[in-house]
Design an enzyme around this catalytic site. Structure first.
Site, PDB file in Angstrom:
ATOM      1  N   GLY A 153      30.465  31.755 -23.591  1.00  0.00           N
ATOM      2  CA  GLY A 153      29.177  31.627 -22.928  1.00  0.00           C
ATOM      3  C   GLY A 153      29.376  31.282 -21.466  1.00  0.00           C
ATOM      4  O   GLY A 153      30.399  30.697 -21.090  1.00  0.00           O
ATOM      5  N   GLN A 181      27.845  28.722 -12.992  1.00  0.00           N
ATOM      6  CA  GLN A 181      29.299  28.613 -13.121  1.00  0.00           C
ATOM      7  C   GLN A 181      30.051  29.620 -12.258  1.00  0.00           C
ATOM      8  O   GLN A 181      31.272  29.500 -12.095  1.00  0.00           O
ATOM      9  CB  GLN A 181      29.712  28.754 -14.592  1.00  0.00           C
ATOM     10  N   CYS A 193      34.263  23.897 -21.898  1.00  0.00           N
ATOM     11  CA  CYS A 193      33.445  24.510 -20.856  1.00  0.00           C
ATOM     12  C   CYS A 193      34.376  25.121 -19.818  1.00  0.00           C
ATOM     13  O   CYS A 193      35.345  24.477 -19.416  1.00  0.00           O
ATOM     14  CB  CYS A 193      32.565  23.435 -20.206  1.00  0.00           C
ATOM     15  N   LEU A 194      34.071  26.353 -19.389  1.00  0.00           N
ATOM     16  CA  LEU A 194      34.930  27.011 -18.401  1.00  0.00           C
ATOM     17  C   LEU A 194      34.933  26.255 -17.074  1.00  0.00           C
ATOM     18  O   LEU A 194      35.845  26.422 -16.272  1.00  0.00           O
ATOM     19  CB  LEU A 194      34.479  28.458 -18.180  1.00  0.00           C
ATOM     20  N   HIS A 211      24.181  24.381 -24.908  1.00  0.00           N
ATOM     21  CA  HIS A 211      25.183  24.077 -23.875  1.00  0.00           C
ATOM     22  C   HIS A 211      24.865  24.855 -22.586  1.00  0.00           C
ATOM     23  O   HIS A 211      24.878  24.283 -21.489  1.00  0.00           O
ATOM     24  CB  HIS A 211      26.568  24.450 -24.428  1.00  0.00           C
ATOM     25  N   GLU A 212      24.545  26.147 -22.741  1.00  0.00           N
ATOM     26  CA  GLU A 212      24.301  26.977 -21.550  1.00  0.00           C
ATOM     27  C   GLU A 212      22.964  26.627 -20.881  1.00  0.00           C
ATOM     28  O   GLU A 212      22.861  26.633 -19.655  1.00  0.00           O
ATOM     29  CB  GLU A 212      24.353  28.468 -21.901  1.00  0.00           C
ATOM     30  N   HIS A 224      23.324  23.801 -18.665  1.00  0.00           N
ATOM     31  CA  HIS A 224      23.877  24.169 -17.348  1.00  0.00           C
ATOM     32  C   HIS A 224      22.768  24.505 -16.357  1.00  0.00           C
ATOM     33  O   HIS A 224      22.852  24.177 -15.178  1.00  0.00           O
ATOM     34  CB  HIS A 224      24.787  25.393 -17.464  1.00  0.00           C
TER      35      HIS A 224
HETATM   36 NI    NI Z   1      29.853  25.164 -20.009  1.00  0.00          NI
END
Ligand code: NI
Length: 180
Positions: free
Chosen positions: A46, A51, A102-103, A144-145, A148
Site C-alpha cells: 500500500g 509518501q 511502512c515504506l 493504515h493508508e 497517512h
Molecule cells: Ni505506511
C-alpha cells in the site's frame, strides 16, 4: 514507468494532512500510476501519495502475493486498487492485531490493533463514488493508508515509549546522513 523517491521518517510532510482530489484533475492518472510503480518496486502492499511527497488524498493498494515467494509480482498477478478521497464511514467493534510496517519507516515492524472490519467510501479514477467493506489485511491496510492522508503514522498507535524510540533512531540516522 516512474518510480519516485520515498518520503521517510523524520520528514515533516508525513505529519501533514493531504488535500482532497478530483478524478478529472490533470495528472491524477499519472500520479496513481507512479504510486503503483513505486509501491511495486519497493515492494509494498500500500502507498499514500504523501509518501512520494504529493499532498493529495490518493491511496493505492495491491495485496496480491507473488507466486515466487521472494519474487516480484508478475504483470498478470497484479490486482491494483486506487482510492481517491477514501474515508472510513463505519468500523467494527471487533479488533484485529497485525504486524505493520511502512515504506516511510523502513525495516521497522510492530503489532498494531485496529478495527477488524471497515466500510470505506471513495471515488475511483472515473470519478464514481463507491463503497467497499473490507476485513482482515485489506481492512488493516486501508486504515493504515487513510491514516497517512491525515498525517498519522502506524507508530502513532504504539506506546509513547516505542514511538519515541523509533523516532529517535530515524532522526539520528538522518543527522548521520547529512553529516556524512
Ligand atoms: Ni505506511
Amino acid at each position: 514507468m516512474a518510480v519516485r523517491p520515498l518520503v521517510t521518517l523524520p520528514d515533516p510532510l508525513l505529519k501533514q494532512a493531504s488535500a482532497p482530489v478530483r478524478a478529472d484533475e490533470p495528472g491524477l492518472k499519472e500520479l496513481a500510476r507512479d504510486m503503483l510503480d513505486t509501491m511495486y518496486d519497493a515492494p509494498g502492499i500500500g502507498l499514500a501519495a504523501v509518501q512520494i511527497g504529493v499532498m493529495k488524498r490518493v491511496v493505492v493498494i495491491d495485496l496480491s502475493k507473488p507466486k515466487d515467494e521472494d519474487g516480484a509480482l508478475a504483470e498478470g498477478e497484479k490486482n491494483p486498487m486506487v482510492f481517491l478521497n477514501p474515508e472510513i464511514i463505519w468500523s467494527s467493534d471487533e479488533l484485529r492485531v497485525h504486524e505493520e510496517g511502512c515504506l516511510s519507516i523502513p525495516d521497522y515492524y510492530e503489532a498494531v490493533e485496529r478495527p477488524d472490519r471497515v466500510r470505506v467510501r471513495y471515488q475511483d479514477l472515473a470519478g464514481e463514488t463507491r463503497e467497499i467493506e473490507a476485513d482482515g489485511l485489506l481492512a488493516t491496510c486501508l486504515q493504515h493508508e487513510i491514516d497517512h492522508l491525515n498525517g498519522v503514522l502506524f507508530i502513532d498507535h504504539l506506546s509513547r515509549l516505542k514511538r519515541e524510540r523509533v523516532t529517535k533512531r530515524f532522526a539520528k540516522a538522518a543527522r548521520r546522513d547529512t553529516a556524512a
